[in-house]
Write an enzyme that holds these catalytic residues in place. Structure first.
Site, PDB file in Angstrom:
ATOM      1  NE  ARG A 156      35.725  60.207  28.261  1.00  0.00           N
ATOM      2  CZ  ARG A 156      34.988  61.216  28.747  1.00  0.00           C
ATOM      3  NH1 ARG A 156      35.131  62.456  28.335  1.00  0.00           N
ATOM      4  NH2 ARG A 156      34.087  60.981  29.663  1.00  0.00           N
ATOM      5  N   GLY A 157      32.517  59.576  26.286  1.00  0.00           N
ATOM      6  CA  GLY A 157      31.354  60.056  27.026  1.00  0.00           C
ATOM      7  C   GLY A 157      30.115  59.684  26.211  1.00  0.00           C
ATOM      8  CB  ALA A 158      26.973  57.986  27.182  1.00  0.00           C
ATOM      9  NE  ARG A 183      34.150  53.106  24.800  1.00  0.00           N
ATOM     10  CZ  ARG A 183      34.351  53.909  25.844  1.00  0.00           C
ATOM     11  NH1 ARG A 183      34.283  55.227  25.682  1.00  0.00           N
ATOM     12  NH2 ARG A 183      34.594  53.423  27.035  1.00  0.00           N
ATOM     13  CD  GLN A 200      38.252  57.884  31.386  1.00  0.00           C
ATOM     14  OE1 GLN A 200      38.886  57.511  32.369  1.00  0.00           O
ATOM     15  NE2 GLN A 200      37.731  57.031  30.525  1.00  0.00           N
ATOM     16  CG  ASP A 234      28.710  55.155  29.822  1.00  0.00           C
ATOM     17  OD1 ASP A 234      29.162  55.556  30.917  1.00  0.00           O
ATOM     18  OD2 ASP A 234      29.193  55.481  28.726  1.00  0.00           O
ATOM     19  CG  ASN A 257      28.900  56.336  35.108  1.00  0.00           C
ATOM     20  OD1 ASN A 257      28.926  56.764  33.956  1.00  0.00           O
ATOM     21  ND2 ASN A 257      29.468  56.984  36.109  1.00  0.00           N
ATOM     22  CE  LYS A 258      35.071  55.000  32.316  1.00  0.00           C
ATOM     23  NZ  LYS A 258      35.469  54.018  31.267  1.00  0.00           N
TER      24      LYS A 258
HETATM   25  O1  MRU Z   1      34.936  55.433  28.949  1.00  0.00           O
HETATM   26  P1  MRU Z   1      34.322  56.798  28.928  1.00  0.00           P
HETATM   27  O2  MRU Z   1      35.284  57.886  29.243  1.00  0.00           O
HETATM   28  O3  MRU Z   1      33.572  57.056  27.640  1.00  0.00           O
HETATM   29  O4  MRU Z   1      33.250  56.760  30.109  1.00  0.00           O
HETATM   30  C1  MRU Z   1      32.426  57.871  30.319  1.00  0.00           C
HETATM   31  C2  MRU Z   1      31.529  57.711  31.483  1.00  0.00           C
HETATM   32  O5  MRU Z   1      31.480  56.681  32.127  1.00  0.00           O
HETATM   33  C3  MRU Z   1      30.607  58.852  31.792  1.00  0.00           C
HETATM   34  O6  MRU Z   1      30.311  58.906  33.152  1.00  0.00           O
HETATM   35  C4  MRU Z   1      29.295  58.658  31.014  1.00  0.00           C
HETATM   36  O7  MRU Z   1      29.536  58.389  29.668  1.00  0.00           O
HETATM   37  C5  MRU Z   1      28.418  59.830  31.128  1.00  0.00           C
HETATM   38  S1  MRU Z   1      29.024  61.175  30.133  1.00  0.00           S
HETATM   39  C6  MRU Z   1      27.922  62.439  30.203  1.00  0.00           C
END
Ligand code: MRU
Length: 381
Positions: free
Chosen positions: A59-61, A109, A217, A258, A268-269
């Site tokens: 996970r994470g963009a 996603r 997270q 993201d 973002n999250k």
């Molecule tokens: O749902 P996730 O855990 O994939 O969400 C991640 C985030 O929102 C991060 O802030 C974003 O992807 C940046 S990661 C460098």
């Protein structure tokens, strides 16, 4: 092909995604198991990679962009091996297979633009190697997936260096949300890159990590990786953030993204928007750190960004445990939108971008990206 488990971007932290030792699969760290155990998984098909992305095992963009790029390359490799036994490549067989894999991966996603950006690069590498023979075409897609991973590592490093511009020389206490660290990227992270860089240069820095409901997270991943690297970290629930700021315990907010639209609106999250509003109320700077692959010039503003909605059971799971929450609904958007006017600056691999954002974002996207890559490789599709 870059080696299995290349040296970590930071000593002591695992690499979230890499090729397997034999080069025939993708190796990921299962992030749903952290911090309880460090379990690695071998993904042998595009379907397995898509499932790992959907379930947030990776996970994470930036990290899902890398995993999807490697997954696509793996699919091409597998198909080429099957075709090699027959009398050559039937017209378009590799493209057709890749088209199906692309669809599968992109449906996992929808919010992080890095996934579309990375998979489009691999698809283009296959097209450009047309007529070169099966081995050459496989080599081209693997090379492109590797270039994406290596470039991400370098972009994270540059975000860390540029981020020092916003960290006071006497030190700071930063608040972050979700996980935008090494676990979420091919390098040292985005929001956490300035933290790691400051720490390495002897600047005193500590972090408040907001818990990040419902999948935690912040409490599980950010806290784990910061503690591992010896950086002081304190977990707070989202409901505590206002009190934290009101007491003057935070100097700046640092989050990842993201997808960022051409006007600077940030996806973002979920919870990021609330932090930005609180930061503005308390007069605190609100920084968004990201590689150029997270900008989406095709989205004029935030309303054009699709927001992923996840299973309501994720929200009710903790509170209701095993009990059936009959008659109770839950809303579970995975991301929210922070309007550009609440952002103090973007910390990108191309420098710190200040308002007016449409111009500063366009400038960084037009500049040559880092790494031994041509300028077009750095642009979004
Ligand atoms: O749902 P996730 O855990 O994939 O969400 C991640 C985030 O929102 C991060 O802030 C974003 O992807 C940046 S990661 C460098």
């Amino acid at each position: 092909m870059i080696p299995h488990l290349p040296p970590p971007a930071l000593p002591g932290l695992p690499v979230p995604v890499s090729w397997s030792e034999d080069g025939e699969a993708i190796d990921i760290l299962d992030q749903t198991r952290l911090p309880v155990e460090e379990r690695r998984l071998r993904l042998e098909s595009v379907v397995a990679v898509a499932d790992a992305i959907r379930t947030l095992r990776v996970r994470g963009a930036p990290a899902i962009g890398i995993a999807a790029a490697m997954g696509l390359a793996l699919g091409v490799k597998r198909r080429a091996a099957q075709l090699a036994g027959s009398s050559g490549e039937p017209d378009g067989a590799l493209e057709e297979g890749l088209g199906r894999d692309l669809e599968l991966l992109r449906a996992t996603r929808p919010t992080a633009v890095n996934l579309a950006w990375a998979t489009e690069r691999v698809a283009r590498a296959l097209r450009e190697a047309e007529g070169g023979g099966l081995a050459a075409r496989v080599a081209a897609v693997v090379r492109e997936a590797d270039a994406i991973a290596l470039q991400d590592r370098e972009m994270c490093r540059l975000i860390g260096v540029h981020g020092l511009e916003v960290i006071p020389a006497e030190g700071a206490c930063a608040l972050t949300h979700c996980n935008a660290g090494a676990l979420a990227t091919g390098g040292m992270g985005t929001a956490l890159a300035p933290v790691y860089t400051a720490h390495a240069r002897g600047i005193p820095i500590s972090v408040f990590a907001s818990e990040t409901r419902p999948l935690l997270q912040g409490a599980r991943l950010t806290a784990w990786e910061l503690a591992r690297t010896g950086i002081g970290v304190t977990v707070v629930t989202e409901g505590m953030v206002g009190a934290l700021m009101a007491r003057g315990l935070v100097g700046l907010v640092l989050v990842g993204a993201d997808r960022v639209a051409a006007n600077g609106d940030v996806a973002n999250k979920v919870g990021t928007y609330g932090l930005a509003v609180l930061a503005r109320h308390h007069g605190l700077p609100f920084y968004v750190a990201l590689p150029r692959s997270t900008f989406d010039p095709a989205a004029p503003s935030g309303v054009h960004i699709p927001i992923e909605e996840r299973d309501p059971a994720e929200v009710l799971g903790v509170a209701w445990g095993g009990a059936e929450p009959s008659g109770v609904g839950a809303w579970n958007p995975a991301f929210d939108l922070t309007p550009a006017h609440l952002v103090t600056a973007f910390i990108s691999d191309g420098g710190v971008l200040r308002p007016p954002f449409p111009a500063s974002i366009a400038r960084v996207l037009a500049a040559t990206p880092p790494g031994p890559l041509t300028p077009r490789h750095g642009r979004n599709p």
